[in-house]
Design an enzyme around this catalytic site. Structure first.
Site, PDB file in Angstrom:
ATOM      1  N   SER A 168      -8.192   4.768  -0.082  1.00  0.00           N
ATOM      2  CA  SER A 168      -8.312   3.438  -0.674  1.00  0.00           C
ATOM      3  C   SER A 168      -9.740   2.937  -0.518  1.00  0.00           C
ATOM      4  CB  SER A 168      -7.355   2.461   0.009  1.00  0.00           C
ATOM      5  OG  SER A 168      -6.020   2.900  -0.118  1.00  0.00           O
TER       6      SER A 168
ATOM      7  N   GLN B 276      -5.816  -2.426  -6.587  1.00  0.00           N
ATOM      8  CA  GLN B 276      -6.507  -1.506  -5.701  1.00  0.00           C
ATOM      9  C   GLN B 276      -7.304  -0.490  -6.510  1.00  0.00           C
ATOM     10  OE1 GLN B 276      -4.770   2.095  -3.337  1.00  0.00           O
ATOM     11  NE2 GLN B 276      -4.626   0.354  -1.945  1.00  0.00           N
TER      12      GLN B 276
ATOM     13  N   ASP C  53       0.816  -1.214   0.000  1.00  0.00           N
ATOM     14  CA  ASP C  53       0.000   0.000   0.000  1.00  0.00           C
ATOM     15  C   ASP C  53       0.850   1.265   0.000  1.00  0.00           C
ATOM     16  OD1 ASP C  53      -2.581   1.112  -0.113  1.00  0.00           O
ATOM     17  OD2 ASP C  53      -2.631   1.469   2.047  1.00  0.00           O
TER      18      ASP C  53
END
Length: 277
Positions: free
Chosen positions: A225, A275, A201
């Site tokens: 996110s 993502q 991330d």
């Protein structure tokens, strides 16, 4: 192990409260980092699975912003324990409400056909400047930015494209980063899985902003996110160099989609990530 890396590893090591309930602490950075929640959820579920099954995929949603002032409670649902596959669900809770949801699948190793895509042809990490040095130079007069710099003390990351942190230009939505823990880690699969989830991330979302002038838009865009997925293809170590090859094939409707692949230095594809943000 340096104290900052040790602190991250300690934070990812969730505390068992009772069967299926775990508690995770937060970094004191005035926000809850998504990679931390991913890693802690994996660690909680890992404690409930037989050792002969390997984690092969996670699919998760960030539901609400986290509160960095209070711990996060992780509740594990033991959905299925099969001969070949094991399934878990983890819900992260704060103030009595779910902030995050993850489904995980484990697989007992079986023989089968094998192939993977070749690693991109990029310079090795030894030929690249470290992000720590670039960050220190960029943030020396910015106290707000400095509070995030501790991760560079724990994780050695090196950008292939060398896009300056204060760059205002537009670029293709592609980025390559070498990553690894700065010090050797224990021979514990849970630690390596959790730290890779944490690293997956880092600087992922920003890839979708490159065609639009990432830093030029920094003050007009609020980033968050929405979801995050990982597929674990082959064994790896998070304390050995991994190339994180990222690309954003689409942005629209206030959402950016990013996918990435982790390769080891031998060129093997070990993990795939995706993502939407």
């Amino acid at each position: 192990m340096n104290p900052i890396l040790k602190n991250i590893i300690d934070i990812l090591n969730v505390e068992e409260l009772e069967r299926n309930l775990y508690r995770g602490q937060n970094h004191k950075t005035e926000h809850v980092f998504g990679g931390q929640v991913l890693a802690q959820a994996i660690a909680a579920a890992y404690r409930t699975v037989e050792a002969d099954h390997d984690l092969h995929s996670i699919h998760s949603y960030f539901i609400r912003p986290g509160d960095w002032n209070v711990p996060i409670i992780y509740e594990v649902d033991r959905i299925r324990d099969g001969r070949s596959f094991t399934t878990r669900r983890v819900v992260a809770i704060q103030h009595g409400r779910a902030i995050f949801d993850m489904a995980l699948s484990w697989h007992r190793m079986e023989p089968g056909v094998s192939h993977d895509l070749p690693m991109p042809d990029v310079p090795p990490p030894a030929a690249l400047r470290g992000d720590r040095e670039a960050f220190l130079e960029y943030s020396k007069d910015n106290a707000e930015m400095q509070r995030f710099g501790f991760r560079f003390e724990a994780i050695d990351s090196r950008q292939v494209e060398r896009i300056p942190m204060d760059d205002q230009d537009t670029h293709p939505p592609v980025k390559h980063t070498w990553l690894k823990a700065r010090d050797p880690l224990p021979d514990d699969k849970e630690v390596h899985l959790a730290l890779l989830a944490y690293m997956s991330d880092l600087d992922f979302m920003s890839t979708s902003m490159l065609p639009h002038g990432r830093n030029r838009m920094r003050n007009s865009v609020q980033g968050a996110s929405i979801d995050h997925a990982l597929w674990f293809h082959r064994p790896f170590r998070a304390d050995e160099w991994l190339l994180f090859a990222k690309e954003s094939p689409n942005a629209g409707g206030a959402r950016g989609f990013v996918r990435g692949q982790f390769f080891n230095q031998s060129g093997d594809l070990v993990v795939t990530a995706a993502q939407e943000c």
